[in-house]
Design a protein around this motif. Structure first.
Motif, PDB file in Angstrom:
ATOM      1  N   LEU A  41      -1.416   4.940  -1.356  1.00 44.09           N
ATOM      2  CA  LEU A  41      -1.627   4.145  -2.566  1.00 44.09           C
ATOM      3  C   LEU A  41      -2.865   3.258  -2.455  1.00 44.09           C
ATOM      4  O   LEU A  41      -3.533   3.000  -3.453  1.00 44.09           O
ATOM      5  CB  LEU A  41      -0.383   3.302  -2.855  1.00 44.09           C
ATOM      6  N   LEU A  96       3.097   3.164 -11.568  1.00 41.01           N
ATOM      7  CA  LEU A  96       3.837   2.253 -10.696  1.00 41.01           C
ATOM      8  C   LEU A  96       3.674   0.809 -11.163  1.00 41.01           C
ATOM      9  O   LEU A  96       3.258  -0.084 -10.412  1.00 41.01           O
ATOM     10  CB  LEU A  96       3.373   2.437  -9.248  1.00 41.01           C
ATOM     11  N   SER A 111      13.713   4.710   3.042  1.00 38.81           N
ATOM     12  CA  SER A 111      13.219   4.790   1.661  1.00 38.81           C
ATOM     13  C   SER A 111      14.204   5.536   0.778  1.00 38.81           C
ATOM     14  O   SER A 111      14.426   5.164  -0.386  1.00 38.81           O
ATOM     15  CB  SER A 111      11.848   5.466   1.620  1.00 38.81           C
ATOM     16  N   ALA A 167       9.246   2.192  -9.172  1.00 37.26           N
ATOM     17  CA  ALA A 167       9.595   3.528  -9.659  1.00 37.26           C
ATOM     18  C   ALA A 167      11.063   3.604 -10.068  1.00 37.26           C
ATOM     19  O   ALA A 167      11.399   4.133 -11.145  1.00 37.26           O
ATOM     20  CB  ALA A 167       9.289   4.571  -8.584  1.00 37.26           C
ATOM     21  N   ARG A 215      -1.403   7.591 -10.934  1.00 37.36           N
ATOM     22  CA  ARG A 215      -0.248   7.132 -10.144  1.00 37.36           C
ATOM     23  C   ARG A 215      -0.077   5.624 -10.179  1.00 37.36           C
ATOM     24  O   ARG A 215       1.039   5.111 -10.368  1.00 37.36           O
ATOM     25  CB  ARG A 215      -0.395   7.625  -8.700  1.00 37.36           C
ATOM     26  N   CYS A 230       5.483   7.649  -3.481  1.00 34.16           N
ATOM     27  CA  CYS A 230       5.393   6.184  -3.436  1.00 34.16           C
ATOM     28  C   CYS A 230       4.923   5.691  -2.068  1.00 34.16           C
ATOM     29  O   CYS A 230       4.850   4.471  -1.837  1.00 34.16           O
ATOM     30  CB  CYS A 230       6.740   5.549  -3.769  1.00 34.16           C
ATOM     31  N   ALA A 254       6.509  -0.090  -4.350  1.00 34.48           N
ATOM     32  CA  ALA A 254       6.332   1.098  -5.182  1.00 34.48           C
ATOM     33  C   ALA A 254       7.673   1.759  -5.475  1.00 34.48           C
ATOM     34  O   ALA A 254       7.932   2.214  -6.600  1.00 34.48           O
ATOM     35  CB  ALA A 254       5.396   2.080  -4.491  1.00 34.48           C
ATOM     36  N   LEU A 255       8.545   1.815  -4.468  1.00 33.03           N
ATOM     37  CA  LEU A 255       9.862   2.415  -4.667  1.00 33.03           C
ATOM     38  C   LEU A 255      10.686   1.604  -5.662  1.00 33.03           C
ATOM     39  O   LEU A 255      11.375   2.172  -6.523  1.00 33.03           O
ATOM     40  CB  LEU A 255      10.595   2.508  -3.325  1.00 33.03           C
ATOM     41  N   LEU A 297       3.909  11.059 -11.488  1.00 31.71           N
ATOM     42  CA  LEU A 297       3.262  10.447 -10.326  1.00 31.71           C
ATOM     43  C   LEU A 297       2.367  11.425  -9.581  1.00 31.71           C
ATOM     44  O   LEU A 297       1.515  11.007  -8.782  1.00 31.71           O
ATOM     45  CB  LEU A 297       4.321   9.899  -9.361  1.00 31.71           C
TER      46      LEU A 297
END
Length: 1013
Positions: A596, A517, A451, A488, A513, A478, A484-485, A507
């Protein structure tokens, strides 16, 4: 989390997160973790972990202690639940190879071997240097027991082989004089290693020192004859003869020749036939910023290898929405494209596409056939005809087919070719269990390192490196979900003025959150909603209610209580959500929301408030019933208060048939239970908040989780005030005062218990009054009010004699024994402690018995009877367990060191002292630290180790001053005076002595009594 968790096992065990070194507790968790690290990714049975910790002499509770160690490691290590995976009869460490030095060591060795075989000598040498640089010594410093020692020996052999290989490569690269120092050092450590002797002879010869090379041979020959009674090997003898005659074969390779050899390819790969220009390719473009997932990609490419026989190869990739299934499948397809010269086709089956229905197999087949050049007029209208034509068209062809976004196996099955030369890659949010013959790759969240790699690739290395801590936090927030990454980082790229820290702060609010995103048509919430909408009405309602669960994970029994269904129905639902990748499973029978997904589920709440409140009430009833059952097993003598919820028995409860199971339940669930207590008080379930908190603090106290204990006790007091139940409030206040005493907040504790005492006297609660008097005596004694403490405690003891609760009487006698000892009345102290120990015998009050036995030993040491003191101390150590109140066990060990030295058992005394210090430093309160360090300081002073004694007493003084623990302040000053006098510093000694004298006089304690605990 400030960064990846990194493990180092090649030497002393080190676990770090960024720049932070994690403490792992005692030897049991250390050896357990080390054993798992030595076999990363493999299941290690509990029996082998027991053997690794205790060799051939495990205690009766060995398996239980191993499981406790695993539970403790999961708490101490960030993402410990995901790293330490329960699997069958054991555990597996799911660690990223880049985060383990042993894995990196093995990888570098393998890369070095491949480089050497390809003729890349310099590269191979560099890789070996990198591998050997990871080595810091034997595993656990050579003190890990026989199992770990055996594994360490194997690793040492690998290291030595690498050393030998590196020396050979350096010689091949033309080094000679540069090698001499390294070789002489290695030979000093391994004088009989003939190969290294030979390398040293060659290096000396090439450095123009022929005579020294010949002398080296004579030295090793004499050593071999003397030590082993053998002659040098023929190879070493031949080398000696070659040096004698200046053999040209021993000369170094000329640099130009060496460079020419390395520049030449080792082997030319066979040419491949060019792909037909007519072969269709409809694959989407491969992402230029694809990052991470190297391990998953390697696994996918392995699974894609053609099978034996005539079967088509099918590989199905499943994972939650946003996990990067499509990107991985497309990347693999591009890597494999040249193996399938008849075409590479892609089809989106739209199983989870906003606003669209899943595509029918017949429609997909029509499009695929047209792509292959089949005229429309030849394509049948019926589905069966299209399947037959599809399979006939692909007969004998080698074609790669990517089926993305599949809904279920029924949608995919008609699209599978019959040709053995074809490969089908299927991507779906569902686990397509009905797809026969498929190999599976389940895609979870990204590893921490992957990540971070994705963030660096998207933001650029320079921008990511400027805020490393914020980047790590962004990865965690995330949930390491690729979608999500990417969302972001896309927001950051579109807003160059934003810092990573600014986005992290946005976030951090869970309620916002999912809103954050979202970027363009990419939205984490929209992706999750598609999976949610694929559920039926009943499943959607259950998914929403599961968002009420306050823990990180649940089981079928708790879910059944929450949903109001039978456990089997709850389990079926959870398994379906698992197949849909809306929950995850790290341990059999345990189900967890991704962070999430939990945020999404909680966002759905509020649609049926009455239903949701009833569900949460059922969960609280369940938690209360289970904790009552566990407490009845673990703490059978505790008083009962109030009425329990009558609905609790409607639920099936876990079988906590013994203390081990009950402790395992509390160890696994205490974080969830604390969150349930907080929410119960916040939402008006005050009865549940009080009683659930009371059950929980028994466990938190036994494990010395004092911050959590303080919080739970405070919530219970707040809820009890709203209930207007005096007895409940009184008990909650005494629980609060107990933890305030442990934390050294004596005056706050006195205020709490004074209020409780007033309530008990007003309502005639004699049992509670005795407890309040006992606690007041204890708290006042810590502040040096010894006369007042003695009066309170003697009243408490007298009142306890009228009541049946032996545990509480034991506490009072122990506290009175301590005050008597501080006054120097050791015989009275011994009698009180003996009475306390007698009350505990034959009961389940193991912790109370340890305290009583330790107090008895204290009194006997005060009377100058070390041999008599050892008797209760050894019994206390038999009863003790580092997982339960380790600070009390640390005091027992410190006194055992003092008593053992008193009977001349010096080696045993030293071991006790070292273990006591380790234990108190890893998990001790300020009050207990002060007491234990003063005992250990006195122990080292008597042995003449003045610097260590002074350091311990200075530390004890600091701890005691921080909480105004008057007796230990005075004792530390007095002992520091003794140490300084022994070191010849009489001026400073006199200053400390006077301050100690003033404190003792103020407390009414004779100076000679101050020498004991």
């Amino acid at each position: 989390m400030s960064g990846d968790v990194r493990f180092a096992v090649l030497g002393s065990l080190e676990v770090t997160v960024g720049d932070i070194w994690l403490k792992l507790g005692g030897p049991v968790p250390t050896r357990v973790l080390t054993t798992l690290l030595l076999e990363p990714g493999r299941m290690v049975p509990v029996s082998r972990l027991v053997e690794a910790v205790w060799d051939d002499s495990p205690p009766r509770t060995a398996e239980h202690q191993v499981r406790k160690a695993i539970a403790d490691l999961r708490q101490r290590i960030p993402d410990g639940g995901a790293l330490l995976v329960t699997e069958g009869p054991g555990y597996r460490l799911a660690v990223d190879p880049e985060n383990l030095d042993l894995s990196r060591f093995s990888l570098r060795l393998r890369q070095a071997r491949e480089a050497q075989e390809s003729g890349r000598t310099a590269e191979a040498a560099d890789l070996l240097r990198a591998a050997l640089a990871l080595w810091r010594g034997p595993v656990l410093g050579g003190s890990g027991g026989s199992v770990i020692a055996a594994a360490s020996a194997v690793l040492e052999e690998r290291r030595l082989a690498a050393v030998e290989q590196l020396v050979e490569l350096r010689l091949a690269l033309g080094e000679s004089g540069e090698l001499l120092g390294d070789l002489r050092q290695l030979i000093a450590e391994h004088p009989l290693w003939e190969t290294l002797r030979g390398h040293l002879m060659v290096a000396l010869y090439r450095s123009g020192r022929q005579a020294e090379a010949l002398e080296e041979f004579r030295t090793v020959r004499d050593l071999l004859v003397e030590e082993l009674g053998i002659d040098p090997s023929p190879r070493l003898t031949s080398l000696y003869e070659g040096i004698l005659r200046d053999s040209p074969e021993l000369a170094a390779v000329a640099p130009a020749v060496r460079e020419q050899r390395e520049a030449a390819p080792a082997e030319q790969p066979p040419a491949t036939a060019p792909q037909s220009v007519t072969a269709p390719c409809t694959l989407p473009h491969d992402l230029t910023d694809f990052a991470g997932r190297d391990r998953e990609l390697r696994r996918l490419l392995e699974l894609a290898e053609p099978p034996e026989g005539d079967a088509v190869r099918i590989v199905a990739i499943d994972g939650m929405g946003g996990s990067g299934k499509t990107a991985l499948a497309v990347r693999a397809a591009h890597r494999l494209a040249d193996r399938y010269p008849d075409g590479q086709l892609y089809a989106d089956l739209r199983g989870f596409t906003p606003g669209e229905r899943p595509r029918r197999p017949a429609a997909v087949l029509g499009a695929l056939l047209r792509t292959l050049g089949v005229p429309s007029e030849r394509i049948p209208d019926d589905a069966d005809g299209r399947v037959e034509l599809w399979r006939a068209t692909l007969a004998g062809r080698r074609l790669l087919l990517v089926l993305d976004n599949a809904l279920d196996a029924a949608q995919v099955r008609p699209l599978i070719p019959a040709s053995a030369g074809c490969l089908v890659l299927v991507a779906s949010r569902n686990r397509l269990a009905g797809l026969d013959g498929a190999d599976w790759l389940s895609l979870g969240t990204m590893s921490p390192s992957d990540s971070l790699e994705l963030i660096r690739a998207a933001l650029g290395a320079e921008r990511a490196a400027a805020e490393p801590r914020a980047v790590a936090e962004l990865s965690a927030l995330c949930g390491r979900l690729p979608l999500a990454l990417r969302v972001a980082t896309a927001r950051l790229c579109s807003r160059p003025r934003w810092t990573v820290r600014y986005l992290v702060e946005r976030l951090d609010d869970e309620a916002r959150r999912l809103d954050e995103l979202t970027s363009g048509d990419h939205s984490v919430e929209a992706t999750l909603r598609l999976s949610y909408q694929a559920l039926d009405d009943e499943q959607r309602a259950a998914f929403r209610l599961l968002g009420l669960h306050p823990g990180a994970e649940t089981d079928a029994l708790a879910a059944a209580a929450l949903l109001g269904v039978r456990p089997r129905e709850a389990e079926d639902l959870l398994e379906h959500l698992l197949d849909m990748h809306l929950v995850e499973q790290y341990e059999i029978g345990r189900y967890a929301f991704h962070d999430l997904v939990r945020s999404f589920a909680r966002r759905l709440l509020g649609q049926q408030r009455r239903e949701e409140r009833a569900a949460f009430g059922r969960l609280l009833d369940y938690c209360l019933a289970v904790t009552e059952s566990a407490c009845r097993t673990l703490y059978p003598g505790r008083a009962r208060i109030g009425e329990r919820s009558s609905t609790a028995t409607a639920f099936q409860l876990p079988r906590l048939k013994d203390a081990v199971r009950a402790e395992e339940f509390f160890d696994r669930e205490h974080v969830m239970l604390l969150a349930a207590v907080e929410r119960a008080e916040r939402e008006g379930f005050h009865h549940h908040a009080v009683h659930l908190a009371r059950n929980l603090v028994f466990h938190l106290n036994s494990r010395s989780y004092l911050a959590e204990y303080l919080h739970a006790a405070g919530v219970a007091v707040a809820a009890a005030r709203r209930l207007d139940e005096p007895r409940t409030l009184c008990l909650s206040l005494t629980n609060l005062s107990a933890v305030l005493w442990k934390l050294g907040r004596f005056r706050e504790g006195i205020a709490a218990v004074s209020e409780a005492l007033e309530l008990t006297r007003r309502h005639g609660e004699r049992g509670q009054e005795s407890i309040c008097l006992d606690q007041l005596g204890l708290l006042h004694s810590c502040l040096g009010h010894l006369g007042m403490a003695e009066r309170y405690l003697e009243q408490a003891v007298a009142l306890h004699e009228e009541l049946p609760d032996g545990r509480q009487r034991s506490y009072a006698w122990c506290n009175l024994s301590t005050v008597y000892a501080w006054f120097g009345r050791y015989e009275d102290a011994a009698a009180a402690a003996e009475r306390a120990a007698l009350l505990c015998q034959g009961s389940e009050a193991r912790g109370e018995e340890i305290i009583a036995l330790t107090d008895l030993a204290t009194a006997r040491l005060g009377m100058g009877q070390p041999a008599a003191a050892l008797v209760p101390l050894e019994r206390a150590l038999e009863l003790g367990d580092e997982s339960r109140m380790p600070e009390n066990l640390a005091l027992t060990l410190a006194l055992a060191a003092e008593a053992s030295e008193g009977v001349g058992a010096v080696e045993r005394a030293t071991q006790y002292a070292a273990e006591s210090l380790r234990m108190i430093r890893s998990k001790g309160t300020a009050t207990r630290n002060a007491t234990v360090e003063n005992v250990l300081g006195r122990f080292h002073r008597r042995r003449g180790d003045y610097p260590r004694a002074l350091a311990l007493h200075t530390s004890a003084h600091g701890h005691a001053v921080a909480v105004d623990y008057r007796m230990e302040i005075a004792r530390a000053l007095n002992e520091m005076a003794e140490v300084l006098e022994g070191m010849g510093d009489f001026r400073q000694s006199g200053v400390h002595r006077q301050r100690a004298y003033d404190l003792f006089k103020e407390m009414g304690v004779p100076m000679n009594a101050s020498l004991m605990v």
